[in-house]
Enzyme design. Structure first.
Site, PDB file in Angstrom:
ATOM      1  N   GLU A  91      -6.705  -7.933  -0.348  1.00  0.00           N
ATOM      2  CA  GLU A  91      -7.295  -7.801   0.986  1.00  0.00           C
ATOM      3  C   GLU A  91      -8.749  -7.421   0.818  1.00  0.00           C
ATOM      4  OE1 GLU A  91      -5.297  -5.120   3.736  1.00  0.00           O
ATOM      5  OE2 GLU A  91      -3.340  -5.757   2.988  1.00  0.00           O
ATOM      6  N   GLU A 132       0.795  -1.233   0.000  1.00  0.00           N
ATOM      7  CA  GLU A 132       0.000   0.000   0.000  1.00  0.00           C
ATOM      8  C   GLU A 132       0.827   1.283   0.000  1.00  0.00           C
ATOM      9  OE1 GLU A 132      -2.901  -0.102   3.124  1.00  0.00           O
ATOM     10  OE2 GLU A 132      -4.258  -1.327   1.932  1.00  0.00           O
TER      11      GLU A 132
END
Ligand code: GAL
Length: 748
Positions: free
Chosen positions: A463, A384
């Site tokens: 995710e 991320e």
């Protein structure tokens, strides 16, 4: 590299560092410890997150004999998160990074007889080491938490052995690569490769090579192997390979490894293993455990892979967000659990020095874990983090250069990111930005909405779900149920749409974290299991997707208590792989029985949850319980029966392992379940468990713990005294009328 000698036992430890500990000789106020070790055990929750952030000193004495002409090498598989190494009072080297293996040639510093190594470990989060440098949603703990090994080697040795091959049908062409470390000039040598399966040798061949001077690698001329069987999900066939390097008939080194043969490919339509399309359905895994953080050894690491593959029936795990234990990966190899492993990182990229550490991590990951057939995807971005095109072009390039056979990806939380890798991975928590959809219709975005590309690419949900709900083991049933249904909705959508290669949920179990990522208590309750790996309903959802021939699952998201959802028990869902269920409610004067079928809301699922709803005719005063019966065809295969007036009646205590090794630190988990009169877990019992151990084992964590979600679970470890015998673990429910329960563990 030939087998080394374990240095896991008998370290001296002190939670501070002074330079006199390097040169001095007085360690009388040091504690004797074994590995794996944490610099500080922490409470389960509500602790000071800086509790383990300090310098500490580890000292290890070791004997050396016959080292004339030999090289002495030390290997550290995992120390969190920075260390300086000293040998016999002299500085040798330092290492940055909590998850990478490091080897040090300590030959110039050692002598015959007793030697001393000292490690100064800094377990503070630092700006110069990924993943730290900004905020991180997990803890890095501290200490020497993986194995340490000492090697006695020749002046030239093979530091790595990569078993490279290509496959054509079941015909394998092997071209292994050896990475040498040679102090002298180049020289001719012979390498003999042997391939065997279950102890039976299948092939043996030799190659003449020139071992290069310094550090360099040699790829052996290809050899066609006898027909092999492929490594696949349901038949993860493994082979043992050895490479013996000799000069004029004298063995100078040998490498041994386990391998599996398989092919991988990906395109916008899907991921293929051995030419067969497979949807990747799995969970993210951290490597932490309660109290001791990362300091947990072989058995519990292996058990996590078993839970994912065997209990939950998943085919993929993402090692979020760093390289994980070889013991975990070995078990993934054995079980046919595919792995997506990535370099350490969390939402932040530091300066050039920081990037250098990331390059080092990348090399360690790819070359160090190359032979694991379970690993199918390498993550070459820091989880991320923002786009940094030069950096990520380079990580991907280096990764492909080291391993052209595996797929690469990088995990993003942002849209329209340039794609250099094989797969665009995205953490999709879409409903966070919307009204929470109870039925889950809005769970995932379409891939082109995210990639911004005018065409489709291989796209993976890396995710989902976790932070959408704070699901504690003690959360109310409707919250737990909703969490399970979110997972069900995402998996269903991923399975029935070509947009997604698959979906990897956040996450396997709850974990300790920093205060800025959790409530005050410093726990992220995003797991489908709790921190002790005890299932919540979301875990039962995954289990319910298994084929009934493996296991029949009938798990209602209800305790069938009259006040469970305000007034009444309906509607509720049943997580099951039965074809249909009959639900019978018993009230004062009548029973009400109704049949229910899998819901049509989860089109992609083979075994959709069953919604039980209807008029609550039975509502008024005399609730005598209920029964749920599950059928396969006409056959009644499972019953969940809840009689009147359930109460706590007994403890059920089970250890994951009946035997532990007494000559090393060996850990196993014990789970005590608080059972009601109907034989069900008392999920809402509010009590404590008191634990005592006897024999050469030690309890990890406190001996009085609260019951959460109807269980008390913990790990015990051997004291490594080398004495065979029996140890026992006793749990008391601290309640009149509920007997203590004891389990025995053989120490072998
Ligand atoms: C993601 C992150 C994970 C975890 C998760 C849930 O953004 O990648 O590591 O923090 O959020 O809280």
């Amino acid at each position: 590299m030939r087998k080394g000698q374990s240095l896991n036992l008998n370290w001296l430890f002190k939670p501070e560092f002074k330079s006199e500990y390097v040169t001095g000789n007085d360690y009388s106020d040091f504690e004797r410890v074994h590995l794996p070790h944490t610099v500080k055990e922490i409470p389960y929750d509500s602790f000071d997150e800086f509790l383990f952030c300090f310098d500490s000193t580890y000292v290890r004495f070791f004997d050396l004999t016959g080292i004339e002409g030999k090289r002495v090498v030390l290997e550290f598989e995992g120390v969190s998160l920075y260390y300086d190494l000293y040998v016999n009072g002299q500085a040798v080297a330092s290492h940055k990074g909590a998850y990478s293996t490091a080897r040090f040639d300590i030959t110039p510093y050692v002598h015959e007889g007793e030697n001393k190594l000292v490690l100064m470990v800094d377990s503070r989060e630092r700006d110069d080491i990924p993943p730290t440098g900004s905020t991180v949603d997990y803890l890095l703990y501290g200490g020497i938490y993986r194995d340490v090994t000492l090697y006695l080697l020749e002046s030239a040795f093979a530091e790595r052995f990569l078993f490279r091959y290509t496959l054509d049908g079941n015909c394998a062409l092997a071209a292994p690569e050896l990475f040498f470390d040679n102090l002298g000039a180049s020289f001719p040598a012979q390498v003999e490769i042997a391939l065997s399966r279950d102890g039976e040798e299948l092939s043996r061949y030799a190659r003449q090579i020139t071992v290069p001077a310094g550090k360099g690698s040699v790829t052996l001329e290809p050899e066609k192997l006898p027909e092999i069987e492929r490594w696949d999900l349901d038949s993860p066939v493994l082979y043992d390979v050895s490479a013996v390097i000799s000069v004029d008939g004298r063995e100078i080194d040998r490498c041994e490894t386990r391998v599996g043969f398989r092919t991988l490919s990906v395109d916008a339509k899907g991921f293929s293993l051995n030419g067969r399309k497979v949807k990747l359905i799995g969970l993210n895994r951290h490597q932490s455990f309660p109290y001791v953080g990362y300091a947990m050894g072989r058995r519990p690491q292996r058990k996590d892979a078993e839970i994912l593959r065997c209990d939950l029936g998943l085919n993929m795990v993402r090692c979020s967000h760093y390289m994980q234990s070889k013991y975990f990966l070995e078990r993934c190899d054995e079980l046919g659990l595919m792995v997506f492993e990535e370099i350490p990182g969390w939402g932040h990229i530091g300066d050039e020095g920081y990037k250098q550490v990331a390059f080092n991590d990348l090399e360690d990951m790819v070359l160090g874990h190359f032979n694991h057939p379970s690993i199918v995807i390498w993550g070459t971005r820091l989880n991320e983090s923002a786009d940094d095109d030069d950096f990520y072009r380079e990580t991907n390039r280096r990764c492909k250069a080291m391993d052209p056979t595996r797929l690469t990806t990088g995990v993003r939380w942002h849209k329209n990111s340039p794609l250099f890798e094989d797969i665009y991975s995205f953490n999709d928590y879409t409903p966070l930005a919307r009204t929470i959809p109870y039925k889950g219709e809005f769970m995932l975005q379409a891939q082109q909405q995210v990639t911004g590309l005018p065409y489709k690419v291989p796209y993976l949900i890396s995710e989902h779900t976790g932070p959408l709900l704070d699901t504690r083991p003690s959360s109310d049933v409707p919250v737990q149920e909703r969490f399970a249904l979110y997972h069900a909705s995402v998996v269903s959508k991923a399975l029935c749409s070509d947009d997604y290669l698959g979906a990897i949920g956040w996450c396997m179990f709850d974990y300790n974290t920093h205060f800025d990522h959790a409530y005050q208590d410093k726990i992220c309750y995003h797991g489908v299991l709790d921190m002790f790996r005890v299932p919540k309903y979301a875990a039962e959802f995954y289990r319910s997707q298994k084929d009934p021939s493996e296991e029949i699952v009938l798990e209602p998201c209800t305790v069938l208590g009259r006040g469970e959802r305000g007034e009444g028990v309906m509607p509720f869902y049943v997580l099951t792989n039965c074809d249909y269920i009959d639900v019978t409610f018993c009230i004062a004067t009548e029973t009400q029985k109704q049949r229910y079928y899998p819901s049509s809301r989860f089109l992609g699922l083979k075994h959709a949850p069953i919604e039980v709803d209807g008029p609550e005719l039975w509502f008024q005063p005399f609730w005598l319980g209920a029964k749920i019966e599950g059928y396969l065809g006409e056959e009644l295969v499972a019953v969940f029966d809840c009689g009147k007036n359930p109460y706590l009646t007994r403890l059920e205590v089970a250890a994951d392992d009946a035997e532990l090794y007494c000559d090393r630190v060996d850990e196993t988990r014990v789970v005590a379940t608080f059972m009601d009169t109907n034989g069900h877990r008392m999920r809402h019992h509010f009590g404590v468990g008191k634990i005592s151990v006897d024999g050469d084992i030690q309890l990890i964590g406190p001996d009085v713990v609260p019951v959460q979600g109807g269980t008390v679970a913990f790990w015990v470890k051997t004291k490594a005294l080398g004495r065979k015998g029996r140890a026992t673990v006793t749990v008391s429910a601290c309640r009149d009328g509920v007997a203590d329960e004891t389990v025995s563990i053989e120490l072998i």
